[in-house]
Design a protein around this motif. Structure first.
Motif, PDB file in Angstrom:
ATOM      1  N   GLY A 124       0.932  -1.191   0.033  1.00 15.34           N
ATOM      2  CA  GLY A 124       0.031  -0.009  -0.078  1.00 15.34           C
ATOM      3  C   GLY A 124       0.867   1.218   0.197  1.00 15.34           C
ATOM      4  N   SER A 125       0.102   2.366  -0.145  1.00 13.34           N
ATOM      5  CA  SER A 125       0.884   3.696  -0.183  1.00 13.34           C
ATOM      6  C   SER A 125       1.255   4.085   1.124  1.00 13.34           C
ATOM      7  N   ILE A 126       2.599   4.451   1.464  1.00 13.27           N
ATOM      8  CA  ILE A 126       2.989   5.017   2.639  1.00 13.27           C
ATOM      9  C   ILE A 126       3.580   6.347   2.331  1.00 13.27           C
ATOM     10  N   PRO A 127       2.952   7.253   3.181  1.00 13.49           N
ATOM     11  CA  PRO A 127       3.329   8.697   2.940  1.00 13.49           C
ATOM     12  C   PRO A 127       4.936   9.127   3.118  1.00 13.49           C
ATOM     13  N   ALA A 128       5.392  10.063   2.367  1.00 10.48           N
ATOM     14  CA  ALA A 128       6.723  10.235   2.401  1.00 10.48           C
ATOM     15  C   ALA A 128       7.291  10.448   3.845  1.00 10.48           C
ATOM     16  N   TRP A 129       6.616  11.299   4.588  1.00 13.25           N
ATOM     17  CA  TRP A 129       6.995  11.494   5.998  1.00 13.25           C
ATOM     18  C   TRP A 129       7.334  10.403   6.945  1.00 13.25           C
ATOM     19  N   VAL A 130       6.425   9.204   6.675  1.00 15.10           N
ATOM     20  CA  VAL A 130       6.518   8.007   7.186  1.00 15.10           C
ATOM     21  C   VAL A 130       7.625   7.112   6.934  1.00 15.10           C
TER      22      VAL A 130
END
Length: 132
Positions: free
Chosen positions: A98-104
């Motif tokens: 799944g998609s993981i935000p850049a900050w994570v």
């Protein structure tokens, strides 16, 4: 010799934790003081069917490990040839599911790599301790 391994990746809120099921191939003392650990999901559907429970399928997002490898080589003193440390080469290819935000990614990625290497060191130390 291969062994089935299940790993859980903890993600910060609001993301769902991930779970991976893969094969572990371990070669300690491949040559003197050289070790190799490879994780792969080849033939993974059998592993998922056997080791991933229905509760885990609901609780976690399935992440995939296409290949994860550690190669540990001794670092020797140029004058005496004595081992003074280790060189660890690490490679990983996978899908976090799944998609993981850049900050994570920026927060979790470096910590995950360091935790992974520390886990490997702890495993080797435990293995050596059990061999007496």
């Amino acid at each position: 010799l291969k062994q089935a391994v299940k790993s859980v990746l903890n993600f910060p809120f609001p993301l769902t934790d991930r779970i991976m099921v893969h094969w572990k191939y371990l070669r300690l003392n491949r040559s003197p003081n050289e070790h190799m650990l490879i994780l792969s999901e080849e033939g993974n559907q059998r592993l998922l069917d056997k080791y991933l429970t229905q509760n885990e399928r609901k609780q976690y997002v399935l992440a995939r490990t296409f290949l994860c490898a550690y190669w540990i080589l001794p670092v020797r003193c140029s004058e005496t040839g004595a081992i003074k440390g280790s060189c660890i080469r690490y490679a990983f290819s996978g899908d976090t599911g799944g998609s993981i935000p850049a900050w994570v990614q920026n927060q979790v990625g470096p910590k995950t790599a360091l935790d992974s290497i520390q886990g490997l060191i702890n495993y080797v130390q435990k293995y050596r301790g059990n061999r007496g």
